[in-house]
Design a protein around this motif. Structure first.
Motif, PDB file in Angstrom:
ATOM      1  N   ARG A  36      47.721  31.452  32.651  1.00  0.00           N
ATOM      2  CA  ARG A  36      46.395  31.082  31.837  1.00  0.00           C
ATOM      3  C   ARG A  36      45.461  31.652  31.614  1.00  0.00           C
ATOM      4  NH1 ARG A  36      45.966  27.006  27.566  1.00  0.00           N
ATOM      5  NH2 ARG A  36      43.884  25.688  28.218  1.00  0.00           N
ATOM      6  N   GLY A  37      44.660  31.924  31.138  1.00  0.00           N
ATOM      7  CA  GLY A  37      43.215  32.327  31.030  1.00  0.00           C
ATOM      8  C   GLY A  37      41.971  32.033  31.387  1.00  0.00           C
ATOM      9  N   SER A  38      42.007  31.168  31.787  1.00  0.00           N
ATOM     10  CA  SER A  38      41.282  30.697  33.042  1.00  0.00           C
ATOM     11  C   SER A  38      41.324  30.125  34.312  1.00  0.00           C
ATOM     12  CB  SER A  38      40.462  29.478  32.485  1.00  0.00           C
ATOM     13  OG  SER A  38      41.231  28.239  32.317  1.00  0.00           O
ATOM     14  N   ASN A  39      42.929  29.929  34.304  1.00  0.00           N
ATOM     15  CA  ASN A  39      43.190  29.805  35.911  1.00  0.00           C
ATOM     16  C   ASN A  39      44.025  30.352  36.388  1.00  0.00           C
ATOM     17  OD1 ASN A  39      44.381  28.402  38.065  1.00  0.00           O
ATOM     18  ND2 ASN A  39      43.649  25.960  36.886  1.00  0.00           N
ATOM     19  N   LEU A  40      44.211  31.350  37.166  1.00  0.00           N
ATOM     20  CA  LEU A  40      45.497  32.001  38.456  1.00  0.00           C
ATOM     21  C   LEU A  40      46.645  30.759  38.413  1.00  0.00           C
ATOM     22  CD1 LEU A  40      43.979  34.166  39.798  1.00  0.00           C
ATOM     23  CD2 LEU A  40      45.395  34.895  38.104  1.00  0.00           C
ATOM     24  N   ASP A  41      45.676  29.431  39.071  1.00  0.00           N
ATOM     25  CA  ASP A  41      47.195  28.120  39.073  1.00  0.00           C
ATOM     26  C   ASP A  41      47.941  28.507  38.184  1.00  0.00           C
ATOM     27  OD1 ASP A  41      46.187  28.877  42.053  1.00  0.00           O
ATOM     28  OD2 ASP A  41      44.984  27.260  41.417  1.00  0.00           O
ATOM     29  N   THR A  42      48.116  28.914  36.987  1.00  0.00           N
ATOM     30  CA  THR A  42      48.726  27.672  35.820  1.00  0.00           C
ATOM     31  C   THR A  42      49.375  29.287  35.278  1.00  0.00           C
ATOM     32  OG1 THR A  42      46.958  26.378  36.093  1.00  0.00           O
ATOM     33  CG2 THR A  42      48.604  26.535  34.121  1.00  0.00           C
ATOM     34  N   TYR A  43      50.786  29.152  35.447  1.00  0.00           N
ATOM     35  CA  TYR A  43      51.580  30.050  34.996  1.00  0.00           C
ATOM     36  C   TYR A  43      52.892  29.883  34.577  1.00  0.00           C
ATOM     37  CZ  TYR A  43      53.317  30.475  39.660  1.00  0.00           C
ATOM     38  OH  TYR A  43      54.087  29.815  40.578  1.00  0.00           O
ATOM     39  N   GLY A  62      37.776  34.748  24.167  1.00  0.00           N
ATOM     40  CA  GLY A  62      38.085  33.552  23.660  1.00  0.00           C
ATOM     41  C   GLY A  62      39.107  32.793  24.273  1.00  0.00           C
ATOM     42  N   TYR A  63      40.289  33.833  24.977  1.00  0.00           N
ATOM     43  CA  TYR A  63      41.724  34.482  25.501  1.00  0.00           C
ATOM     44  C   TYR A  63      40.764  33.571  26.752  1.00  0.00           C
ATOM     45  CZ  TYR A  63      42.097  38.004  23.277  1.00  0.00           C
ATOM     46  OH  TYR A  63      42.237  38.994  21.527  1.00  0.00           O
ATOM     47  N   ASP A  64      40.815  32.490  27.590  1.00  0.00           N
ATOM     48  CA  ASP A  64      40.612  31.582  28.587  1.00  0.00           C
ATOM     49  C   ASP A  64      41.502  30.486  28.514  1.00  0.00           C
ATOM     50  OD1 ASP A  64      39.235  33.437  30.273  1.00  0.00           O
ATOM     51  OD2 ASP A  64      37.154  31.749  30.667  1.00  0.00           O
ATOM     52  N   THR A  65      41.432  30.069  27.085  1.00  0.00           N
ATOM     53  CA  THR A  65      42.434  28.864  26.734  1.00  0.00           C
ATOM     54  C   THR A  65      43.954  29.624  25.992  1.00  0.00           C
ATOM     55  OG1 THR A  65      41.928  28.935  24.766  1.00  0.00           O
ATOM     56  CG2 THR A  65      40.207  27.449  25.701  1.00  0.00           C
ATOM     57  N   PRO A 120      45.111  39.599  36.995  1.00  0.00           N
ATOM     58  CA  PRO A 120      46.108  39.611  35.587  1.00  0.00           C
ATOM     59  C   PRO A 120      45.950  39.174  34.422  1.00  0.00           C
ATOM     60  CG  PRO A 120      48.072  38.423  37.110  1.00  0.00           C
ATOM     61  CD  PRO A 120      46.651  38.524  37.930  1.00  0.00           C
ATOM     62  N   ASN A 121      44.486  38.241  35.064  1.00  0.00           N
ATOM     63  CA  ASN A 121      44.395  36.904  33.696  1.00  0.00           C
ATOM     64  C   ASN A 121      43.358  37.627  32.921  1.00  0.00           C
ATOM     65  OD1 ASN A 121      42.985  36.396  35.768  1.00  0.00           O
ATOM     66  ND2 ASN A 121      43.973  33.886  34.443  1.00  0.00           N
ATOM     67  N   CYS A 122      42.312  38.796  33.528  1.00  0.00           N
ATOM     68  CA  CYS A 122      41.063  39.255  32.931  1.00  0.00           C
ATOM     69  C   CYS A 122      40.213  37.982  33.489  1.00  0.00           C
ATOM     70  CB  CYS A 122      40.914  39.353  31.728  1.00  0.00           C
ATOM     71  SG  CYS A 122      42.161  41.031  31.971  1.00  0.00           S
ATOM     72  N   ARG A 123      39.905  36.881  33.628  1.00  0.00           N
ATOM     73  CA  ARG A 123      39.388  35.116  33.698  1.00  0.00           C
ATOM     74  C   ARG A 123      37.502  36.300  33.008  1.00  0.00           C
ATOM     75  NH1 ARG A 123      36.308  31.672  38.234  1.00  0.00           N
ATOM     76  NH2 ARG A 123      36.324  29.924  37.042  1.00  0.00           N
ATOM     77  N   ARG A 124      36.954  35.245  32.221  1.00  0.00           N
ATOM     78  CA  ARG A 124      36.249  34.635  31.817  1.00  0.00           C
ATOM     79  C   ARG A 124      35.817  36.278  31.148  1.00  0.00           C
ATOM     80  NH1 ARG A 124      33.638  31.065  36.166  1.00  0.00           N
ATOM     81  NH2 ARG A 124      33.911  29.035  35.282  1.00  0.00           N
TER      82      ARG A 124
END
Length: 158
Positions: free
Chosen positions: A20-27, A118-121, A110-114
């Protein structure tokens, strides 16, 4: 293992982790390299590239968004996502770095959070194989000598 190799090697199961773009705990594990969406909590979510430079830094834009932004966003399959990274920086690729939850998670692979666009969602493609899947294709030839059978771990104990 068999005594003789198969005539034609079998396909290796394929799976890559998308965070998930905003959360490394969600994949999720994505088993289709042509997928552009994933099913999560009963809804389809788009897949976007998560790009890493050779030094491991993560980016979503360089200088503009890798797969568009908001109304210009285009969901990507695995090859398109990797190509989009390389188009922005020829030495980059989809991130292969396992997440580190130490320090600030902002813009970490690996998700480049923030990191914008607009990819965090969305869910972010990586080149990290899913747990339990092989990391490489099988070799064309078997090993010369089979390995020993597994032990129960109690050998030598009284």
């Amino acid at each position: 293992p068999t005594d003789t190799p198969t005539e034609t090697p079998t396909d290796t199961p394929w799976c890559r982790v998308a965070y998930r773009g905003s959360n490394l705990d969600t994949y999720v594990g994505v088993t289709d390299p042509l997928a552009t969406t994933v099913l999560w909590n009963g809804a389809y979510k788009n897949l976007a590239p998560g790009c890493c430079k050779v030094d491991g830094t993560c980016f979503r834009k360089h200088p503009d968004c890798v797969a568009g932004k908001h109304s210009t966003f285009v969901p990507t399959d695995f090859a398109q996502a990797d190509a989009a990274c390389k188009a922005k920086d020829p030495d980059s690729a989809l991130c292969r770095t396992e997440p580190s939850l130490t320090g600030s998670a902002k813009r970490h692979p690996p998700n480049c959070r923030r990191a914008g666009c607009g990819y965090d969602t969305l869910f972010i493609w990586t080149n990290i194989p899913c747990a339990g899947y092989p990391t490489e294709a099988p070799t064309d030839t078997p090993t010369e000598t089979p390995t020993d059978a597994p032990t129960d771990g109690d050998e030598g104990e009284d």
